[in-house]
Design a protein around this motif. Sequence first.
Motif, PDB file in Angstrom:
ATOM      1  N   MET A   1      36.981  -3.092  -4.324  1.00 49.21           N
ATOM      2  CA  MET A   1      37.521  -2.198  -3.137  1.00 49.21           C
ATOM      3  C   MET A   1      38.612  -1.306  -3.592  1.00 49.21           C
ATOM      4  SD  MET A   1      35.718  -2.520  -0.346  1.00 49.21           S
ATOM      5  CE  MET A   1      34.471  -3.696  -0.173  1.00 49.21           C
ATOM      6  N   VAL A   2      38.725   0.003  -3.119  1.00 44.83           N
ATOM      7  CA  VAL A   2      39.865   0.783  -3.264  1.00 44.83           C
ATOM      8  C   VAL A   2      40.425   1.140  -1.982  1.00 44.83           C
ATOM      9  CG1 VAL A   2      41.059   2.788  -4.272  1.00 44.83           C
ATOM     10  CG2 VAL A   2      39.225   1.710  -5.502  1.00 44.83           C
ATOM     11  N   ALA A   3      41.556   1.037  -1.488  1.00 36.31           N
ATOM     12  CA  ALA A   3      41.860   1.534  -0.079  1.00 36.31           C
ATOM     13  C   ALA A   3      42.953   2.442  -0.602  1.00 36.31           C
ATOM     14  CB  ALA A   3      42.577   0.224   0.658  1.00 36.31           C
ATOM     15  N   PHE A   4      43.058   3.787   0.025  1.00 30.79           N
ATOM     16  CA  PHE A   4      44.006   4.834  -0.080  1.00 30.79           C
ATOM     17  C   PHE A   4      44.355   5.557   1.188  1.00 30.79           C
ATOM     18  CE2 PHE A   4      40.614   7.924  -0.037  1.00 30.79           C
ATOM     19  CZ  PHE A   4      39.450   7.468  -0.538  1.00 30.79           C
ATOM     20  N   ARG A   5      45.554   6.293   1.073  1.00 32.21           N
ATOM     21  CA  ARG A   5      45.820   6.868   2.208  1.00 32.21           C
ATOM     22  C   ARG A   5      45.152   7.989   2.497  1.00 32.21           C
ATOM     23  NH1 ARG A   5      50.577   4.550   4.513  1.00 32.21           N
ATOM     24  NH2 ARG A   5      51.833   3.278   2.846  1.00 32.21           N
ATOM     25  N   ASP A   6      44.821   8.282   3.696  1.00 25.80           N
ATOM     26  CA  ASP A   6      43.936   9.728   4.129  1.00 25.80           C
ATOM     27  C   ASP A   6      44.810  10.780   4.016  1.00 25.80           C
ATOM     28  OD1 ASP A   6      41.452  10.003   6.211  1.00 25.80           O
ATOM     29  OD2 ASP A   6      42.923  11.712   5.934  1.00 25.80           O
ATOM     30  N   ILE A   7      44.403  11.901   3.504  1.00 25.47           N
ATOM     31  CA  ILE A   7      45.086  12.979   3.474  1.00 25.47           C
ATOM     32  C   ILE A   7      45.798  13.954   4.750  1.00 25.47           C
ATOM     33  CG2 ILE A   7      44.793  13.760   1.021  1.00 25.47           C
ATOM     34  CD1 ILE A   7      42.732  15.514   2.128  1.00 25.47           C
ATOM     35  N   ALA A   8      44.870  13.382   5.907  1.00 23.72           N
ATOM     36  CA  ALA A   8      45.140  13.984   6.951  1.00 23.72           C
ATOM     37  C   ALA A   8      45.474  12.993   8.050  1.00 23.72           C
ATOM     38  CB  ALA A   8      44.111  14.766   7.366  1.00 23.72           C
ATOM     39  N   PRO A   9      46.295  12.273   7.937  1.00 24.22           N
ATOM     40  CA  PRO A   9      46.612  10.832   8.855  1.00 24.22           C
ATOM     41  C   PRO A   9      46.736  11.238  10.310  1.00 24.22           C
ATOM     42  CG  PRO A   9      48.968  11.438   7.457  1.00 24.22           C
ATOM     43  CD  PRO A   9      47.762  12.408   7.134  1.00 24.22           C
ATOM     44  N   GLN A  10      46.014  10.361  10.958  1.00 23.86           N
ATOM     45  CA  GLN A  10      45.981  10.404  12.189  1.00 23.86           C
ATOM     46  C   GLN A  10      46.825   9.363  13.131  1.00 23.86           C
ATOM     47  OE1 GLN A  10      44.359  13.113  13.609  1.00 23.86           O
ATOM     48  NE2 GLN A  10      44.139  13.558  11.624  1.00 23.86           N
ATOM     49  N   ALA A  11      47.475   8.587  12.191  1.00 23.11           N
ATOM     50  CA  ALA A  11      48.253   7.358  12.747  1.00 23.11           C
ATOM     51  C   ALA A  11      49.390   7.132  11.753  1.00 23.11           C
ATOM     52  CB  ALA A  11      47.573   6.017  12.937  1.00 23.11           C
ATOM     53  N   PRO A  12      50.526   6.370  12.197  1.00 17.15           N
ATOM     54  CA  PRO A  12      51.469   6.130  11.054  1.00 17.15           C
ATOM     55  C   PRO A  12      50.894   5.485   9.733  1.00 17.15           C
ATOM     56  CG  PRO A  12      52.380   5.589  13.319  1.00 17.15           C
ATOM     57  CD  PRO A  12      50.827   6.003  13.496  1.00 17.15           C
ATOM     58  N   VAL A  13      49.966   4.512  10.019  1.00 15.32           N
ATOM     59  CA  VAL A  13      49.004   4.147   8.971  1.00 15.32           C
ATOM     60  C   VAL A  13      47.768   4.309   9.163  1.00 15.32           C
ATOM     61  CG1 VAL A  13      48.273   2.041   7.805  1.00 15.32           C
ATOM     62  CG2 VAL A  13      50.741   1.918   8.726  1.00 15.32           C
ATOM     63  N   HIS A  14      47.263   5.229   7.946  1.00 20.94           N
ATOM     64  CA  HIS A  14      45.954   5.633   8.248  1.00 20.94           C
ATOM     65  C   HIS A  14      45.489   5.666   6.731  1.00 20.94           C
ATOM     66  CE1 HIS A  14      42.685   8.936   9.740  1.00 20.94           C
ATOM     67  NE2 HIS A  14      42.259   8.065   8.954  1.00 20.94           N
TER      68      HIS A  14
ATOM     69  N   GLU B   1      39.512   9.568 -10.988  1.00 17.02           N
ATOM     70  CA  GLU B   1      39.264  10.964 -11.733  1.00 17.02           C
ATOM     71  C   GLU B   1      40.215  11.935 -10.557  1.00 17.02           C
ATOM     72  OE1 GLU B   1      35.025   9.925 -13.357  1.00 17.02           O
ATOM     73  OE2 GLU B   1      35.030  11.389 -11.761  1.00 17.02           O
ATOM     74  N   VAL B   2      40.079  11.464  -9.528  1.00 18.42           N
ATOM     75  CA  VAL B   2      40.861  12.297  -8.251  1.00 18.42           C
ATOM     76  C   VAL B   2      41.863  11.601  -7.778  1.00 18.42           C
ATOM     77  CG1 VAL B   2      40.735  13.422  -6.031  1.00 18.42           C
ATOM     78  CG2 VAL B   2      38.740  13.737  -7.808  1.00 18.42           C
ATOM     79  N   PRO B   3      43.215  12.158  -7.892  1.00 19.53           N
ATOM     80  CA  PRO B   3      44.619  11.469  -7.463  1.00 19.53           C
ATOM     81  C   PRO B   3      44.394  10.910  -5.883  1.00 19.53           C
ATOM     82  CG  PRO B   3      45.027  13.750  -7.797  1.00 19.53           C
ATOM     83  CD  PRO B   3      43.566  13.598  -8.382  1.00 19.53           C
ATOM     84  N   ALA B   4      44.804   9.891  -5.648  1.00 19.68           N
ATOM     85  CA  ALA B   4      44.782   9.441  -4.339  1.00 19.68           C
ATOM     86  C   ALA B   4      45.975   8.275  -4.167  1.00 19.68           C
ATOM     87  CB  ALA B   4      43.709   8.828  -3.674  1.00 19.68           C
TER      88      ALA B   4
END
Length: 117
Positions: free
Chosen positions: A30-43, A18-21
């Motif tokens: 499980m759902v794994a999605f990218r953080d909107i405020a990344p603290q590393a190249p992969v977050h 219902e909210v894009p990610a």
Amino acid sequence: MSPLTAPDCLFCRIVAGEVPAEVVISTDTMVAFRDIAPQAPVHVLVTPRDHHADVAQLAAADPELLADLVRTANEVAEDLADGQFRMIFNTGTRSGQSVFHVHAHVLAGAQLGWSPA
Ligand code: AMP
């Protein structure tokens, strides 16, 4: 079976679509999605579809789902980095937890700067 959900939970809305990610892995559990405020190249945030407030509550309620979460975190790191990763569960407001739907922060893709050792 429908997942456990909580009203007004941002991550329940993301796992429901219902909210894009930017989803990188989606399974039955499980759902794994990218953080909107990344603290590393992969977050990436690894989030069970079922709502549990934090990792301690998840461990008490459904330890197999917690093991599933760790396996998914490893899969994220295998897919997007070199299989090495840091996993953080903020637990409680003083730790910095701001979303009360359990999620692991999976940080990878660089030499990370801090270690408790
Ligand atoms: P925590 O502070 O440990 O509860 O982590 C919550 C994380 O969710 C933060 O790192 C935020 O940057 C991230 N976040 C918040 N809203 C979104 C969103 N809509 N999509 C992806 N990540 C988000």
